[in-house]
Enzyme design. Structure first.
Site, mmCIF file in Angstrom:
data_model
loop_
_atom_site.group_PDB
_atom_site.id
_atom_site.type_symbol
_atom_site.label_atom_id
_atom_site.label_comp_id
_atom_site.label_asym_id
_atom_site.label_seq_id
_atom_site.Cartn_x
_atom_site.Cartn_y
_atom_site.Cartn_z
ATOM 1 N N SER A 32 44.327 37.152 43.523
ATOM 2 C CA SER A 32 44.043 36.516 41.931
ATOM 3 C C SER A 32 43.729 37.492 41.140
ATOM 4 C CB SER A 32 43.372 35.102 41.968
ATOM 5 O OG SER A 32 41.882 35.568 42.373
ATOM 6 N N LYS A 78 36.357 35.654 39.347
ATOM 7 C CA LYS A 78 37.224 35.648 38.381
ATOM 8 C C LYS A 78 36.705 36.858 36.995
ATOM 9 C CE LYS A 78 39.942 32.816 40.379
ATOM 10 N NZ LYS A 78 41.087 33.295 41.058
#
Length: 163
Positions: A32, A78
């Site tokens: 990711s 993230k």
């Protein structure tokens, strides 16, 4: 034997305090955050700086560790794309544009479309952030500080207007 137990009794609380206050090293799993983390078949280990986020003083572009708002047993890594008040052009979220509410942020993986992020669960409370990824510490050929930057195509709309 007595000195061994004395060392454990003294060392354990000190070690836990250092990890809790200053930070620790963690392995980054998944794709990711590619290409910033885990490019190709490389697995990165990063220093997660807990001191930096102690007062929720985070910035656009910071790569942070946070508890998943959908599963508190899951820890995510993230990039912060938006902070409170920012208007975000979402990617596949239920609304095409979102204003980030007070006390929240918008986080996304760098590998758009292959990330469980705010485009899936919406704005995230700042209280879920546990640390900032400050540097890649392993493997040695990847040693580097992590920059706080947002890709131009993911900048909040109000940041684009101000520029």
């Amino acid at each position: 034997m007595k000195s061994f137990f004395k060392s454990i009794i003294i060392g354990l609380p000190i070690g836990i305090t250092i990890i809790d206050v200053f930070g620790y090293i963690a392995r980054v799993d998944g794709i990711s955050m590619q290409p910033s983390l885990n490019p190709g078949s490389v697995t990165d280990y990063v220093f997660l700086n807990r001191w930096y986020v102690r007062f929720y003083d985070v910035s656009h572009g910071d790569i942070v560790s946070l508890f998943s708002p959908k599963d508190p047993d899951l820890t995510l890594i993230k990039r912060i794309v938006g902070l409170e008040g920012d208007i975000i052009n979402t990617v596949g979220y239920k609304k095409p544009f979102v204003r980030v509410p007070e006390g929240h942020c918008w986080v996304e993986g760098d590998h758009i479309g292959h990330s469980l992020d705010s485009n899936f669960f919406g704005p995230v409370s700042l209280a879920l952030i546990t640390a900032k990824a400050s540097a890649i510490v392993w493997p040695p050929q990847r040693w580097q500080y992590l920059e706080s930057e947002i890709p131009d195509n993911r900048r909040p709309l109000n940041m684009k207007i101000e520029e």
